[in-house]
Design an enzyme around this catalytic site. Structure first.
Site, PDB file in Angstrom:
ATOM      1  CG  ASP A 186      29.581  95.144  31.169  1.00  0.00           C
ATOM      2  OD1 ASP A 186      28.654  94.771  30.428  1.00  0.00           O
ATOM      3  OD2 ASP A 186      29.751  94.668  32.297  1.00  0.00           O
TER       4      ASP A 186
ATOM      5  CG  ASP B 130      36.454  94.833  32.214  1.00  0.00           C
ATOM      6  OD1 ASP B 130      35.669  95.610  31.631  1.00  0.00           O
ATOM      7  OD2 ASP B 130      36.096  93.745  32.701  1.00  0.00           O
TER       8      ASP B 130
HETATM    9  N1  GLY Z   1      31.661  95.048  34.052  1.00  0.00           N
HETATM   10  C1  GLY Z   1      31.218  93.965  34.845  1.00  0.00           C
HETATM   11  C2  GLY Z   1      30.000  94.247  35.630  1.00  0.00           C
HETATM   12  O1  GLY Z   1      29.375  95.293  35.477  1.00  0.00           O
HETATM   13  O2  GLY Z   1      29.637  93.394  36.427  1.00  0.00           O
END
Ligand code: GLY
Length: 393
Positions: free
Chosen positions: A170, A109
């Site tokens: 994600d 992330d």
């Molecule tokens: N990227 C983590 C979520 O969307 O919960």
């Protein structure tokens, strides 16, 4: 910086929605008082990020802290009010320290974190510390690129056998940091990793029929694709709504930087399934296996991400029916969020959007405001009033 030009009048309801959202962001500058809020609201209100291990309450840890400066940069672009710029700039030092001292960086992330907190100020005001921190973050992200699978490992340290070889949908949103690093350094290795990663997700995370897995495992030694599973969806073979929305926006952004038509097709596949599985009011249930009549919560954050993704997808389609369709559906969902899910008229909440879901299987942040939902709602409104808005992504 893009700002609203004279004679460029947004539709009245979008203008009002924006005013209400910006008033909340402005009030949160003093409410947060230099601390980072939690990932989601608790009973509709953001509390400081709780203390954890070595981290005191309100510390810059986890994957969502950059959505706050992201909202502040948008606020500045939309209003030219220096209060937003000052509050946004104040975050750069914390993100730079996090990158320099390698604090809580064991995650894919880094794209979410450093694109909004550090690439945005570089793009907007040529902030050099932001640029250096974002390049450090890109280098760190590259350490998670696994040969021969050709994927960026999502979670955990690289020695964590439970997470080894695993990535998640994600992650597509983290790839723009790598394209940006290639642009900045002239070194193709960042962009090349992003292209390979995205191609692997195109081939394995999208299932026949246009649904997506939340997560997928590759053998980290041989690179062989193994199996899909979920983490935050209802079941391994259901379609987690936010994952599908990340797919729309993430594949479209990867198209932006590569012009690989198969990535645009992948974004359309995700979009078509998402749009075909919405309830009557246009705001997705937290898993697309649910629909009208199911006693399940909505995920307003999935809806906000999808709006931005549909607009991005439409940008790259030729003028015609498909482009008009995705733009019209984006405006429909955005207006539904404004009408029935925004906190305009709900002064008891300091989120921008109500009714998001973070992690239903773990009962975390269910039917709450979410930092990312708020950011993407504001980005959706900004995209509506600033058609030439330059992306942070
Ligand atoms: N990227 C983590 C979520 O969307 O919960």
């Amino acid at each position: 910086m893009t700002s609203i030009q004279e004679g460029q009048t947004p539709a009245a309801k979008t203008g009002e929605a924006l005013d209400a959202a910006l008033a909340t962001v402005r009030a949160n500058i003093s409410a947060f008082d230099g601390s980072y809020p939690d990932d989601t609201t608790s009973g509709g209100v953001y509390l400081p990020r709780p203390a954890k291990g070595q981290f005191p309450a309100g510390a810059n840890r986890g994957w969502t802290t950059s959505f706050w400066p992201g909202m502040l940069w948008l606020g500045w672009e939309l209003t030219e009010d220096e209060q937003f710029r000052g509050a946004a700039t104040a975050n750069i030092a914390s993100f730079a320290e996090r990158a320099e001292k390698e604090i809580d960086l064991d995650t894919h992330d880094l794209g979410f974190l450093y694109t909004l907190a550090c690439v945005a100020p570089w793009r907007l005001v040529s902030d050099e510390r932001g640029r250096s921190a974002a390049l450090l973050a890109a280098d760190h992200l590259m350490t998670r690129f696994l040969e021969p699978a050709g994927i960026v490992q999502a979670w955990g340290g690289l020695d964590d056998v439970t997470q080894s070889g695993r990535t998640i949908i994600d992650s597509l949103m983290n790839m723009p940091l790598l394209y940006w690093a290639s642009e900045q350094t002239g070194e193709d290795r960042y962009a090349s990793a992003a292209r390979r990663h995205t191609a692997q997700l195109r081939d394995h995370i999208i299932r026949p029929g246009g649904t997506t897995f939340h997560t997928f495992y590759w053998d980290p030694v041989t690179g062989e694709p193994l199996r899909g599973s979920t983490q935050q969806g209802y079941t391994d073979d259901s379609c987690w709504a936010r994952g599908q929305a990340w797919g729309i926006y993430g594949f479209a952004l990867n198209y932006r930087y590569t012009k690989d038509e198969s990535f645009l097709d992948a974004a359309r596949t995700c979009a078509d399934y998402f749009l075909d599985h919405l309830p009557a009011d246009g705001v997705a249930y937290w898993d697309l296996d649910f629909t009208d009549g199911d006693e399940q919560p909505r995920d307003s954050s999935a809806a906000a991400i999808a709006v931005c993704g549909l607009i991005e997808l439409a940008t790259w389609l030729p003028d015609g029916e498909a482009r008009a369709h995705y733009r019209e559906r984006a405006a429909w969902i955005r207006d539904a969020l404004t009408a029935d899910y925004s906190t305009a008229g709900h002064p008891e909440s300091n989120a921008l959007l109500l009714h998001g879901v973070y992690d239903w299987p773990s009962s975390v942040g269910v039917d709450e405001g979410t930092l990312w939902g708020d950011y993407f709602y504001l980005e959706a409104l900004a995209r509506a009033v600033l058609p030439d808005w330059t992306l942070y992504w």
